[in-house]
Design a protein around this motif. Structure first.
Motif, PDB file in Angstrom:
ATOM      1  N   ILE A 246       0.802  -1.225  -0.090  1.00 41.38           N
ATOM      2  CA  ILE A 246      -0.127  -0.100   0.035  1.00 41.38           C
ATOM      3  C   ILE A 246       0.833   1.100  -0.071  1.00 41.38           C
ATOM      4  O   ILE A 246       1.906   0.952   0.411  1.00 41.38           O
ATOM      5  CB  ILE A 246      -0.898   0.260   1.185  1.00 41.38           C
ATOM      6  CG1 ILE A 246      -0.108  -0.026   2.593  1.00 41.38           C
ATOM      7  CG2 ILE A 246      -1.826  -1.018   1.261  1.00 41.38           C
ATOM      8  CD1 ILE A 246      -1.119   0.177   3.901  1.00 41.38           C
ATOM      9  N   ASN A 247       0.205   2.255  -0.336  1.00 36.68           N
ATOM     10  CA  ASN A 247       0.950   3.687  -0.298  1.00 36.68           C
ATOM     11  C   ASN A 247       0.608   4.128   1.287  1.00 36.68           C
ATOM     12  O   ASN A 247      -0.306   4.912   1.430  1.00 36.68           O
ATOM     13  CB  ASN A 247       0.342   4.593  -1.292  1.00 36.68           C
ATOM     14  CG  ASN A 247       1.181   5.786  -1.330  1.00 36.68           C
ATOM     15  OD1 ASN A 247       1.991   6.149  -0.550  1.00 36.68           O
ATOM     16  ND2 ASN A 247       1.117   6.453  -2.645  1.00 36.68           N
ATOM     17  N   PHE A 248       1.539   3.612   1.875  1.00 38.65           N
ATOM     18  CA  PHE A 248       1.458   3.540   3.414  1.00 38.65           C
ATOM     19  C   PHE A 248       1.096   5.159   3.970  1.00 38.65           C
ATOM     20  O   PHE A 248       0.166   5.112   4.802  1.00 38.65           O
ATOM     21  CB  PHE A 248       2.630   3.318   4.124  1.00 38.65           C
ATOM     22  CG  PHE A 248       2.708   3.174   5.655  1.00 38.65           C
ATOM     23  CD1 PHE A 248       3.088   4.340   6.329  1.00 38.65           C
ATOM     24  CD2 PHE A 248       2.174   2.176   6.379  1.00 38.65           C
ATOM     25  CE1 PHE A 248       3.319   4.297   7.615  1.00 38.65           C
ATOM     26  CE2 PHE A 248       2.035   2.199   7.772  1.00 38.65           C
ATOM     27  CZ  PHE A 248       2.662   3.145   8.495  1.00 38.65           C
TER      28      PHE A 248
ATOM     29  N   ASP B  88       6.225   5.975  10.825  1.00 40.12           N
ATOM     30  CA  ASP B  88       7.309   6.239  10.070  1.00 40.12           C
ATOM     31  C   ASP B  88       6.968   6.023   8.577  1.00 40.12           C
ATOM     32  O   ASP B  88       6.799   4.834   8.041  1.00 40.12           O
ATOM     33  CB  ASP B  88       8.315   5.698  10.296  1.00 40.12           C
ATOM     34  CG  ASP B  88       9.860   5.665   9.685  1.00 40.12           C
ATOM     35  OD1 ASP B  88       9.566   6.445   8.661  1.00 40.12           O
ATOM     36  OD2 ASP B  88      11.015   5.649  10.186  1.00 40.12           O
ATOM     37  N   ASN B  89       6.617   7.012   7.818  1.00 39.70           N
ATOM     38  CA  ASN B  89       6.211   6.914   6.414  1.00 39.70           C
ATOM     39  C   ASN B  89       7.480   6.657   5.402  1.00 39.70           C
ATOM     40  O   ASN B  89       7.107   6.388   4.216  1.00 39.70           O
ATOM     41  CB  ASN B  89       5.537   8.144   5.870  1.00 39.70           C
ATOM     42  CG  ASN B  89       4.118   8.365   6.652  1.00 39.70           C
ATOM     43  OD1 ASN B  89       3.577   7.348   7.063  1.00 39.70           O
ATOM     44  ND2 ASN B  89       3.699   9.675   6.544  1.00 39.70           N
TER      45      ASN B  89
ATOM     46  N   THR C 209       6.160   2.000   8.459  1.00 41.72           N
ATOM     47  CA  THR C 209       5.707   1.478  10.146  1.00 41.72           C
ATOM     48  C   THR C 209       5.185   2.112  10.810  1.00 41.72           C
ATOM     49  O   THR C 209       5.328   3.309  11.263  1.00 41.72           O
ATOM     50  CB  THR C 209       7.496   1.069  10.579  1.00 41.72           C
ATOM     51  OG1 THR C 209       7.974   0.233   9.590  1.00 41.72           O
ATOM     52  CG2 THR C 209       7.263   0.360  12.130  1.00 41.72           C
ATOM     53  N   VAL C 210       4.323   1.679  11.494  1.00 44.43           N
ATOM     54  CA  VAL C 210       3.534   2.118  12.542  1.00 44.43           C
ATOM     55  C   VAL C 210       3.904   1.388  13.967  1.00 44.43           C
ATOM     56  O   VAL C 210       3.980   0.221  14.030  1.00 44.43           O
ATOM     57  CB  VAL C 210       1.971   1.880  12.467  1.00 44.43           C
ATOM     58  CG1 VAL C 210       1.377   0.563  12.277  1.00 44.43           C
ATOM     59  CG2 VAL C 210       1.223   2.706  13.466  1.00 44.43           C
TER      60      VAL C 210
ATOM     61  N   VAL D 110      -5.363  -2.189   8.594  1.00 41.14           N
ATOM     62  CA  VAL D 110      -5.635  -0.884   7.550  1.00 41.14           C
ATOM     63  C   VAL D 110      -6.596  -1.268   6.656  1.00 41.14           C
ATOM     64  O   VAL D 110      -6.906  -2.306   6.423  1.00 41.14           O
ATOM     65  CB  VAL D 110      -4.367  -0.566   7.001  1.00 41.14           C
ATOM     66  CG1 VAL D 110      -3.765  -1.739   5.996  1.00 41.14           C
ATOM     67  CG2 VAL D 110      -4.581   0.501   6.186  1.00 41.14           C
ATOM     68  N   ARG D 111      -7.646  -0.431   6.653  1.00 38.24           N
ATOM     69  CA  ARG D 111      -8.535  -0.174   5.584  1.00 38.24           C
ATOM     70  C   ARG D 111      -8.238   0.210   4.425  1.00 38.24           C
ATOM     71  O   ARG D 111      -7.773   1.595   4.275  1.00 38.24           O
ATOM     72  CB  ARG D 111      -9.764   0.255   5.956  1.00 38.24           C
ATOM     73  CG  ARG D 111     -11.076   0.123   4.992  1.00 38.24           C
ATOM     74  CD  ARG D 111     -12.450   0.677   5.442  1.00 38.24           C
ATOM     75  NE  ARG D 111     -12.964   0.062   6.579  1.00 38.24           N
ATOM     76  CZ  ARG D 111     -13.543  -1.156   6.532  1.00 38.24           C
ATOM     77  NH1 ARG D 111     -13.914  -1.615   5.378  1.00 38.24           N
ATOM     78  NH2 ARG D 111     -13.781  -1.680   7.689  1.00 38.24           N
TER      79      ARG D 111
END
Length: 115
Positions: free
Chosen positions: A27-29, A72-73, A77-78, A97-98
């Motif tokens: 995904i595009n985090f 941290d994009n 990471t979350v 994540v949705r």
């Protein structure tokens, strides 16, 4: 394909700290709200903390003031910094994540708070 992988769980004494991390791929985090949930044995899964794409955060009342969610994009990471842990924080912790109309979950990481 979206993948979420949690790490950082373990056993800690009451009052201790742990830091969980969830790394996302597929995904595009930076565009998505990332969430941490937890599920204790015999209980429903509950939302613990969320961090939105703009960096704003939300916490459940049970963890407010003790847990801090961050992202941290660059590393996709979350993280969840958990301080002043209590026995009632014992649970499996999941990030989710949705995205693209679907809800994606990691496999979880176990946190046990016990003396």
């Amino acid at each position: 394909q979206v993948h979420l992988v949690e790490s950082g769980g373990g056993m800690v004494q009451p009052g201790g700290s742990l830091r969980l991390a969830c790394t996302a791929s597929g995904i595009n985090f930076r565009l998505y709200t990332m969430n941490w949930h937890r599920q204790a044995t015999g209980k429903q899964r509950e939302l613990v903390a969320a961090i939105h794409s703009n960096g704003s955060t939300n916490y459940s009342d049970s963890v407010k003031g003790r847990f801090t969610i961050s992202r941290d994009n660059v590393r996709n990471t979350v993280s969840l910094q958990m301080n002043s842990l209590k026995p009632e924080d014992t649970a499996a912790y999941f990030c989710n994540v949705r995205a693209r109309g679907n809800l994606f979950w990691g496999r979880g990481t176990q946190v046990t708070v016990s003396s």
